[in-house]
Design an enzyme around this catalytic site. Structure first.
Site, PDB file in Angstrom:
ATOM      1  N   LYS A  23     -47.544  54.936 -46.350  1.00 12.72           N
ATOM      2  CA  LYS A  23     -47.364  53.634 -45.700  1.00 12.72           C
ATOM      3  C   LYS A  23     -47.594  53.813 -44.218  1.00 12.72           C
ATOM      4  CE  LYS A  23     -46.070  49.446 -47.062  1.00 12.72           C
ATOM      5  NZ  LYS A  23     -46.143  48.943 -48.437  1.00 12.72           N
TER       6      LYS A  23
HETATM    7  N1  GLU Z   1     -48.980  46.867 -49.468  1.00 17.04           N
HETATM    8  C1  GLU Z   1     -49.074  46.759 -50.889  1.00 17.04           C
HETATM    9  C2  GLU Z   1     -47.859  47.373 -51.561  1.00 17.04           C
HETATM   10  O1  GLU Z   1     -46.799  47.463 -50.973  1.00 17.04           O
HETATM   11  C3  GLU Z   1     -50.400  47.284 -51.426  1.00 17.04           C
HETATM   12  C4  GLU Z   1     -50.682  48.728 -51.152  1.00 17.04           C
HETATM   13  C5  GLU Z   1     -52.097  49.161 -51.533  1.00 17.04           C
HETATM   14  O2  GLU Z   1     -52.836  48.378 -52.100  1.00 17.04           O
HETATM   15  O3  GLU Z   1     -52.408  50.316 -51.243  1.00 17.04           O
HETATM   16  O4  GLU Z   1     -47.878  47.713 -52.711  1.00 17.04           O
END
Ligand code: GLU
Length: 419
Positions: A109
C-alpha cells in the site's frame, strides 16, 4: 487513524486480527515471524511547487508487506489522515486479501498525507510524479504494482505510468493497474470493487435465505466502491434508503433514485441537496433500521460506541477496516452477518490482476468476460470463507483471515528461509 471510542491504532488492529487467525490455524512461531510484518517500508519526502509559487513538503509512504505469493500489490491513497501505521495496516490486509481470492500477488500500500480536495490538477500531477520518482526503485510490474485507492483515480495512475515509463525509456503499462483504457487499462476495472461487493452480498443473501429485491440498504461513502455497489443493488431491486459522503447524508424510506444521485454527485461532488430526500445526520446512517449496511468510507467507522445500535442483518465491508475489533465482538454476539473487507472488497484487486495479465499479454478482454471471471472468483472465495465459518464455527472475519493467512503460510513454508 484513531477513533475516539477505542483509540486503537489500525496497525494494532491488523496485528491483533493476524494473531487470532494464526492461533486458530495453530501456526508455528517461525512461520508467524516470516509473514506477520512488512518486508519493506519506504518513507519519502515529496517537495512540490504549489500554484502560488510556494514550496510545500508532503510526506509519502510505500509499504510492501509481502511478496511471498507474487509481486506486492495495492493501492495508493491521498488523504490528510494518512500515516505510516495506516499504510502498514492496509498493506497487511492486501496480502491476506489477494490470498483469499487466490490471485498470485502479495500485498502493498502507498499513501501521501495531503488534502487532494484543496489541490489543483497541476499540484496533484506534480505531487504524483515526484512521489512516483521517489518510490520508483521499489516498484515495477514484476515487483510492486500500485493502483487507485481513496482519492486517487485512473488519471493518477496515468501520471505514475508515464513517470515510470519515461524514466525507464519505454512504455511499461503493467507498472500500475486501474489505468485509463487508452493506456492499457481493463474494461470493468473502475467499477470492479463495487461489483465485487454486490456479488458477495448476493452470495450472503442466498446463504441467509434473504430476498435482495425490496431489502433496505444504507451506504456510507459514495466514492468508487459505494456508488457502484449502490447502483447494482438498486438495479437488483433493493431499496437504497440512505447514502452519505464526507459532506452529508440523504434519506428516503421508499428508496433513493441512485442513477440520479450519482449524476448529482458527479456534477457537484456531493450527495447533499438531492431532491426527493431528507437530509440526515451521517452518523445516524450506521444505526438505521435496514437489512444491509455497506460501510464504504474509511477505517473504524463502526466502533464500540455505535456498534450496539447497528440493526442491519448484513454488513458488507466495501471499505478496508471499517469495523474495530471491539465492534466485531459486539456484532458477533448479535447475529449480524459480516462480509469482511478482505473478501467483500476484493473485486478491485481481482480485476487489477486481470488488467496486469492483459498488459503482460498485450491482449485485451471484453467487458462481459471480465464480469464473468470476476463473479466466479468472488463466488469461489465466498464459498471457501463460508466453509471455514461453518466448519470451524468462527466469525466470517476470522474465517477469511484463516483462509488468506493459511495460504501465505503454506507458500512461505515451501519457499523456506533465504539464504
Ligand atoms: N485499493 C484497492 C484495495 O484496497 C485496490 C488495490 C489494487 O487493485 O491493487 O483493494
Amino acid at each position: 487513524m484513531l477513533t475516539a471510542a477505542t483509540t486503537q491504532n489500525v496497525y494494532d488492529v491488523a496485528l491483533e486480527n493476524f494473531d487470532r487467525a494464526a492461533d486458530a490455524l495453530d501456526l508455528d512461531s517461525d512461520t508467524r515471524e516470516m509473514i506477520k510484518y512488512p518486508e519493506r517500508m519506504l518513507t519519502v519526502t515529496v517537495p512540490v511547487r504549489m500554484d502560488d509559487g510556494r514550496l510545500h513538503r508532503f510526506e509519502g509512504y510505500r509499504v510492501q508487506h509481502s511478496s511471498v505469493r507474487g509481486p506486492a500489490k495495492g493501492g495508493i491513497r491521498y488523504h490528510p489522515q494518512v500515516t505510516l501505521d495506516e499504510v502498514k495496516a492496509l498493506a497487511t490486509w492486501m496480502t491476506w486479501k489477494c490470498a483469499v481470492v487466490n490471485i498470485p500477488f502479495g500485498g502493498a500500500k502507498g499513501g501521501v498525507t495531503c488534502d487532494p480536495k484543496h489541490m489543483s490538477a497541476g499540484e496533484l500531477e506534480r505531487m504524483t510524479r515526484r512521489y512516483t520518482s521517489a518510490i520508483l526503485p521499489i516498484i515495477g510490474p514484476e515487483q510492486d504494482i500500485p493502483a487507485p485507492d481513496v482519492y486517487t483515480n485512473a488519471q493518477t495512475m496515468a501520471w505514475i505510468m508515464d513517470t515510470y515509463s519515461m524514466t525507464k525509456g519505454y512504455p511499461i503499462p503493467g507498472v500500475v493497474t486501474g489505468k485509463p483504457l487508452s493506456l492499457g487499462g481493463s474494461l470493468g476495472r473502475s467499477e470492479a470493487t463495487g461489483r465485487g461487493v454486490f456479488y458477495t452480498i448476493t452470495c450472503a443473501c442466498e446463504h441467509l435465505k434473504m430476498q435482495l429485491p425490496g431489502a433496505a440498504v444504507a451506504v456510507q461513502g459514495f466514492g468508487n466502491a459505494g456508488s457502484v455497489a449502490a447502483q447494482l443493488l438498486h438495479e437488483a431491486g433493493a431499496r437504497v434508503v440512505a447514502v452519505s459522503d464526507s459532506t452529508g447524508c440523504v434519506y428516503n424510506s421508499k428508496g433513493l433514485n441512485i442513477p440520479e444521485l450519482i449524476h448529482l454527485k458527479t456534477l457537484t461532488g456531493r450527495v447533499a441537496g438531492f431532491p426527493e430526500a431528507e437530509a440526515m445526520d451521517p452518523a445516524e446512517l450506521l444505526t438505521l433500521k435496514c437489512d444491509i449496511l455497506v460501510p464504504a468510507a474509511l477505517e473504524s467507522a463502526i466502533d464500540s460506541a455505535n456498534a450496539p445500535g447497528v440493526h442491519a442483518r448484513i454488513i458488507a465491508e466495501a471499505a478496508n477496516g471499517p469495523l474495530t475489533p471491539a465492534a466485531d465482538r459486539i456484532l458477533n454476539g448479535n447475529e449480524t452477518f459480516v462480509i469482511p473487507d478482505i473478501l467483500c472488497n476484493a473485486g478491485g484487486v481481482t480485476v487489477s490482476y486481470f488488467e496486469w495479465v492483459q498488459d503482460e499479454q498485450h491482449l485485451f478482454w471484453e467487458a462481459q468476460d471480465v464480469y464473468n471471471r470476476l463473479e466466479r472468483v468472488m463466488q469461489t472465495a465466498f464459498r471457501d470463507v463460508l466453509k471455514i465459518h461453518l466448519d470451524r464455527k468462527v466469525p466470517m472475519r476470522l474465517a477469511a483471515n484463516m483462509l488468506g493467512i493459511g495460504r501465505v503460510a503454506e507458500a512461505v513454508k515451501l519457499r523456506g528461509v533465504y539464504p
